[in-house]
Design a protein around this motif. Sequence first.
Motif, PDB file in Angstrom:
ATOM      1  N   THR A   1      -1.003  -0.563 -14.782  1.00  0.00           N
ATOM      2  CA  THR A   1      -1.894   0.158 -13.882  1.00  0.00           C
ATOM      3  C   THR A   1      -3.240  -0.550 -13.794  1.00  0.00           C
ATOM      4  O   THR A   1      -3.830  -0.924 -14.809  1.00  0.00           O
ATOM      5  CB  THR A   1      -2.099   1.596 -14.381  1.00  0.00           C
ATOM      6  OG1 THR A   1      -0.815   2.225 -14.507  1.00  0.00           O
ATOM      7  CG2 THR A   1      -2.960   2.380 -13.410  1.00  0.00           C
TER       8      THR A   1
ATOM      9  N   LYS B   1      -3.691  -3.496 -12.554  1.00  0.00           N
ATOM     10  CA  LYS B   1      -3.494  -4.945 -12.546  1.00  0.00           C
ATOM     11  C   LYS B   1      -2.805  -5.371 -11.255  1.00  0.00           C
ATOM     12  O   LYS B   1      -2.106  -4.590 -10.608  1.00  0.00           O
ATOM     13  CB  LYS B   1      -2.641  -5.387 -13.738  1.00  0.00           C
ATOM     14  CG  LYS B   1      -3.247  -5.055 -15.092  1.00  0.00           C
ATOM     15  CD  LYS B   1      -4.534  -5.834 -15.320  1.00  0.00           C
ATOM     16  CE  LYS B   1      -5.083  -5.590 -16.721  1.00  0.00           C
ATOM     17  NZ  LYS B   1      -6.333  -6.354 -16.970  1.00  0.00           N
ATOM     18  N   SER B   2      -2.991  -6.626 -10.895  1.00  0.00           N
ATOM     19  CA  SER B   2      -2.376  -7.160  -9.684  1.00  0.00           C
ATOM     20  C   SER B   2      -1.645  -8.442 -10.017  1.00  0.00           C
ATOM     21  O   SER B   2      -2.066  -9.211 -10.890  1.00  0.00           O
ATOM     22  CB  SER B   2      -3.442  -7.415  -8.613  1.00  0.00           C
ATOM     23  OG  SER B   2      -4.476  -8.255  -9.119  1.00  0.00           O
TER      24      SER B   2
ATOM     25  N   ALA C   1       5.959  -3.207 -10.039  1.00  0.00           N
ATOM     26  CA  ALA C   1       5.459  -2.124  -9.188  1.00  0.00           C
ATOM     27  C   ALA C   1       5.751  -0.773  -9.831  1.00  0.00           C
ATOM     28  O   ALA C   1       4.903   0.122  -9.828  1.00  0.00           O
ATOM     29  CB  ALA C   1       6.094  -2.210  -7.800  1.00  0.00           C
TER      30      ALA C   1
ATOM     31  N   ALA D   1       1.663  -1.947 -11.296  1.00  0.00           N
ATOM     32  CA  ALA D   1       0.939  -3.108 -10.787  1.00  0.00           C
ATOM     33  C   ALA D   1       0.885  -3.102  -9.266  1.00  0.00           C
ATOM     34  O   ALA D   1       1.796  -2.602  -8.594  1.00  0.00           O
ATOM     35  CB  ALA D   1       1.597  -4.399 -11.269  1.00  0.00           C
ATOM     36  N   ARG D   2      -0.178  -3.672  -8.737  1.00  0.00           N
ATOM     37  CA  ARG D   2      -0.220  -4.003  -7.307  1.00  0.00           C
ATOM     38  C   ARG D   2       0.459  -5.351  -7.141  1.00  0.00           C
ATOM     39  O   ARG D   2       0.019  -6.354  -7.719  1.00  0.00           O
ATOM     40  CB  ARG D   2      -1.664  -4.075  -6.804  1.00  0.00           C
ATOM     41  CG  ARG D   2      -1.769  -4.440  -5.322  1.00  0.00           C
ATOM     42  CD  ARG D   2      -3.206  -4.383  -4.837  1.00  0.00           C
ATOM     43  NE  ARG D   2      -4.009  -5.479  -5.364  1.00  0.00           N
ATOM     44  CZ  ARG D   2      -4.119  -6.685  -4.800  1.00  0.00           C
ATOM     45  NH1 ARG D   2      -3.457  -6.965  -3.695  1.00  0.00           N
ATOM     46  NH2 ARG D   2      -4.899  -7.591  -5.345  1.00  0.00           N
TER      47      ARG D   2
ATOM     48  N   VAL E   1       1.808  -8.539  -4.948  1.00  0.00           N
ATOM     49  CA  VAL E   1       1.739  -9.362  -3.746  1.00  0.00           C
ATOM     50  C   VAL E   1       2.968 -10.258  -3.754  1.00  0.00           C
ATOM     51  O   VAL E   1       3.105 -11.136  -4.602  1.00  0.00           O
ATOM     52  CB  VAL E   1       0.452 -10.207  -3.705  1.00  0.00           C
ATOM     53  CG1 VAL E   1       0.406 -11.022  -2.417  1.00  0.00           C
ATOM     54  CG2 VAL E   1      -0.785  -9.314  -3.826  1.00  0.00           C
TER      55      VAL E   1
ATOM     56  N   ALA F   1       7.074  -1.075  -2.194  1.00  0.00           N
ATOM     57  CA  ALA F   1       5.812  -1.062  -2.951  1.00  0.00           C
ATOM     58  C   ALA F   1       5.251  -2.450  -3.204  1.00  0.00           C
ATOM     59  O   ALA F   1       4.845  -2.771  -4.308  1.00  0.00           O
ATOM     60  CB  ALA F   1       6.000  -0.316  -4.275  1.00  0.00           C
ATOM     61  N   ALA F   2       5.204  -3.287  -2.161  1.00  0.00           N
ATOM     62  CA  ALA F   2       4.635  -4.622  -2.325  1.00  0.00           C
ATOM     63  C   ALA F   2       3.882  -5.018  -1.059  1.00  0.00           C
ATOM     64  O   ALA F   2       4.235  -4.601   0.047  1.00  0.00           O
ATOM     65  CB  ALA F   2       5.726  -5.638  -2.626  1.00  0.00           C
ATOM     66  N   GLU F   3       2.837  -5.809  -1.248  1.00  0.00           N
ATOM     67  CA  GLU F   3       2.140  -6.425  -0.122  1.00  0.00           C
ATOM     68  C   GLU F   3       2.850  -7.736   0.195  1.00  0.00           C
ATOM     69  O   GLU F   3       2.986  -8.592  -0.675  1.00  0.00           O
ATOM     70  CB  GLU F   3       0.677  -6.659  -0.487  1.00  0.00           C
ATOM     71  CG  GLU F   3      -0.065  -5.388  -0.836  1.00  0.00           C
ATOM     72  CD  GLU F   3      -1.468  -5.655  -1.371  1.00  0.00           C
ATOM     73  OE1 GLU F   3      -2.017  -6.745  -1.085  1.00  0.00           O
ATOM     74  OE2 GLU F   3      -2.002  -4.785  -2.085  1.00  0.00           O
TER      75      GLU F   3
ATOM     76  N   CYS G   1      -5.913 -12.371  -8.092  1.00  0.00           N
ATOM     77  CA  CYS G   1      -5.090 -11.388  -8.803  1.00  0.00           C
ATOM     78  C   CYS G   1      -5.131 -11.680 -10.299  1.00  0.00           C
ATOM     79  O   CYS G   1      -5.614 -12.727 -10.730  1.00  0.00           O
ATOM     80  CB  CYS G   1      -3.646 -11.422  -8.298  1.00  0.00           C
ATOM     81  SG  CYS G   1      -3.445 -10.798  -6.606  1.00  0.00           S
TER      82      CYS G   1
END
Length: 238
Positions: A4, A6-7, A26, A30-31, A33, A47-49, A71
């Motif tokens: 939580t 973190k990316s 995810a 985590a965020r 990418v 749940a991803a960019e 990131c």
Amino acid sequence: MPFTGKSVIITGAGKGIGRATAILLAERGARVVAISRTQSDLDSLPAAEAIVADLSDPAAARAAMAQAGTCDFLVNCAGTNVLESLLDMSDAGYDAVMGINLRSALICAQEFARARIAAGGGGAIVNVTSIAGHRGFPDHVVYAASKAGLEGATRVMARELGPHGIRAVAIAPTVTLTELAAAAWSEPTRRDPMMARHPMGRFAEAEDVARAIALLLSDDAAMITGAALPLDGGFLAV
């Protein structure tokens, strides 16, 4: 091991190990990418960019990393293989495998590290390599060279980036049941002798590798850097 706040940037996130890692991180907060060259793979990734990029093109790799931004973590999962022996090795096969497996990983690590240092340091890189960098498998000459090269580069990354608080680790899976592995190991005459050399009696699943990557990114691995961790069910031990 929650992530939580973190990316993480994950290359090759559309399929196989990269996809499993993106989903797992995810789920753990985590965020993510996710970088892949196939839009449809990214569209089905929850749940991803998403960033679509052909990392075999150095300019596209740098542009993707710029789009991803700063990131906390980088996971270099993007990989390919062209099954050729030394005697049959082609220039096109060499360029395809080295361009993705080694050059793109170095470019992504370079851009990630530059951004982390500009932000004050810290973070971690996990490079996905292979036991093919440790044992000689027929028709894997360029693949083996690319993965062994990435392990060597990982040690240099650890040495150069350590003063900035950035860790760099390689993880070397055995045969992992992905689409890429199916092309190399589906034939029973090749698969069965290889399976018999695994004390655990099985090949890896993509989720096995994803969980190990999560461990290496976590604070529980705070003193692990410059290492190459086999994830091989005991293959290299026998």
